[in-house]
Design a protein around this motif. Structure first.
Motif, PDB file in Angstrom:
ATOM      1  N   ALA A  51       0.838  -1.191   0.000  1.00  0.00           N
ATOM      2  CA  ALA A  51       0.000   0.000   0.000  1.00  0.00           C
ATOM      3  C   ALA A  51       0.870   1.236   0.000  1.00  0.00           C
ATOM      4  CB  ALA A  51      -0.882  -0.001   1.236  1.00  0.00           C
ATOM      5  N   ALA A  52       0.312   2.344  -0.444  1.00  0.00           N
ATOM      6  CA  ALA A  52       1.060   3.588  -0.496  1.00  0.00           C
ATOM      7  C   ALA A  52       0.569   4.527   0.577  1.00  0.00           C
ATOM      8  CB  ALA A  52       0.886   4.239  -1.859  1.00  0.00           C
ATOM      9  N   THR A  53       1.433   5.438   0.969  1.00  0.00           N
ATOM     10  CA  THR A  53       1.033   6.431   1.934  1.00  0.00           C
ATOM     11  C   THR A  53       1.023   7.781   1.267  1.00  0.00           C
ATOM     12  OG1 THR A  53       3.294   6.726   2.610  1.00  0.00           O
ATOM     13  CG2 THR A  53       1.996   5.148   3.849  1.00  0.00           C
ATOM     14  N   THR A  54       0.114   8.614   1.680  1.00  0.00           N
ATOM     15  CA  THR A  54      -0.002   9.932   1.094  1.00  0.00           C
ATOM     16  C   THR A  54       0.010  10.972   2.185  1.00  0.00           C
ATOM     17  OG1 THR A  54      -1.409   8.898  -0.519  1.00  0.00           O
ATOM     18  CG2 THR A  54      -1.370  11.285  -0.516  1.00  0.00           C
ATOM     19  N   VAL A  92       4.906  13.846   8.355  1.00  0.00           N
ATOM     20  CA  VAL A  92       3.955  13.978   7.256  1.00  0.00           C
ATOM     21  C   VAL A  92       2.844  12.969   7.518  1.00  0.00           C
ATOM     22  CG1 VAL A  92       3.598  13.732   4.779  1.00  0.00           C
ATOM     23  CG2 VAL A  92       5.751  14.676   5.629  1.00  0.00           C
ATOM     24  N   THR A  93       1.611  13.450   7.542  1.00  0.00           N
ATOM     25  CA  THR A  93       0.480  12.577   7.828  1.00  0.00           C
ATOM     26  C   THR A  93      -0.280  12.282   6.548  1.00  0.00           C
ATOM     27  OG1 THR A  93       0.269  13.531  10.036  1.00  0.00           O
ATOM     28  CG2 THR A  93      -1.632  12.333   9.188  1.00  0.00           C
ATOM     29  N   VAL A  94      -0.615  11.014   6.356  1.00  0.00           N
ATOM     30  CA  VAL A  94      -1.395  10.577   5.200  1.00  0.00           C
ATOM     31  C   VAL A  94      -2.510   9.659   5.686  1.00  0.00           C
ATOM     32  CG1 VAL A  94       0.599  10.746   3.660  1.00  0.00           C
ATOM     33  CG2 VAL A  94       0.029   8.553   4.704  1.00  0.00           C
ATOM     34  N   SER A  95      -3.518   9.497   4.848  1.00  0.00           N
ATOM     35  CA  SER A  95      -4.623   8.603   5.186  1.00  0.00           C
ATOM     36  C   SER A  95      -4.347   7.208   4.656  1.00  0.00           C
ATOM     37  CB  SER A  95      -5.925   9.120   4.578  1.00  0.00           C
ATOM     38  OG  SER A  95      -6.252  10.366   5.131  1.00  0.00           O
ATOM     39  N   VAL A 156       3.343   9.378   9.033  1.00  0.00           N
ATOM     40  CA  VAL A 156       2.249   8.945   9.897  1.00  0.00           C
ATOM     41  C   VAL A 156       1.100   8.506   8.995  1.00  0.00           C
ATOM     42  CG1 VAL A 156       0.620   9.601  11.712  1.00  0.00           C
ATOM     43  CG2 VAL A 156       2.922  10.620  11.662  1.00  0.00           C
ATOM     44  N   VAL A 157       0.689   7.251   9.115  1.00  0.00           N
ATOM     45  CA  VAL A 157      -0.438   6.732   8.326  1.00  0.00           C
ATOM     46  C   VAL A 157      -1.578   6.478   9.296  1.00  0.00           C
ATOM     47  CG1 VAL A 157      -1.240   4.940   6.745  1.00  0.00           C
ATOM     48  CG2 VAL A 157       1.167   5.665   6.703  1.00  0.00           C
TER      49      VAL A 157
END
Length: 158
Positions: A51-54, A92-95, A156-157
């Motif tokens: 999976a990727a993080t954004t 950096v926070t991603v969903s 941060v995911v």
């Protein structure tokens, strides 16, 4: 896996050799990165199941995050010059589920590593290296360089 063309056999052999070298080299951690060949356009370094993080909007002083193409939810770009990380190290926070691309340009040859996702990319001096993945694991993950030991940011995911 059945490989029929000479080009496919050569590519498979090179990929296996690179993976073996990485597994033997390690990074002092329990995870082993996959290495992507650097290019001016980011390449996928994660298996299709990864999976990727954004990154979400982050305060000033943390790695930048902006959508670069419709296919990528978040683009994180970092530059390293004289052992200084720009933007400065932060979070950096991603969903969870977002497609993330991390692109790093360093003034010295190094290797990018995304802990927890086991992703990496070679960073030839002055040439961008990228990893692209879907953020399928929640948690806090360090993104660093191996040779210089610089922490670029914490991903941060959620």
């Amino acid at each position: 896996m059945l490989v029929r063309t000479p080009v496919a056999r050569t590519s498979a052999a090179l990929a296996a050799t690179a993976l073996t070298a990485l597994l033997l080299a390690g990074c002092g951690q329990d995870d082993d990165p996959s290495v992507a060949t650097p290019s001016t356009t980011p390449t996928s370094a994660a298996p299709t199941s990864a999976a990727a993080t954004t990154p979400a909007a982050t305060p000033t002083g943390t790695p930048s995050a902006a959508a670069s193409t419709p296919a990528v939810d978040q683009q994180i770009t970092v530059t390293i010059a004289k052992r200084r990380v720009d933007p400065p190290t932060g979070r950096v926070t991603v969903s969870k589920g977002e497609l993330v691309r991390i692109t790093v340009t360093s003034d010295v040859a190094d290797e990018l590593h995304v802990h927890g996702y086991d992703l990496g990319a070679r960073l030839p001096a002055g040439t961008p290296g990228s990893v692209e993945f879907r953020a399928d694991k929640t948690g806090l993950f360090e993104v660093e360089t191996h040779d210089s030991g610089l922490v670029l940011f914490q991903l941060v995911v959620r």
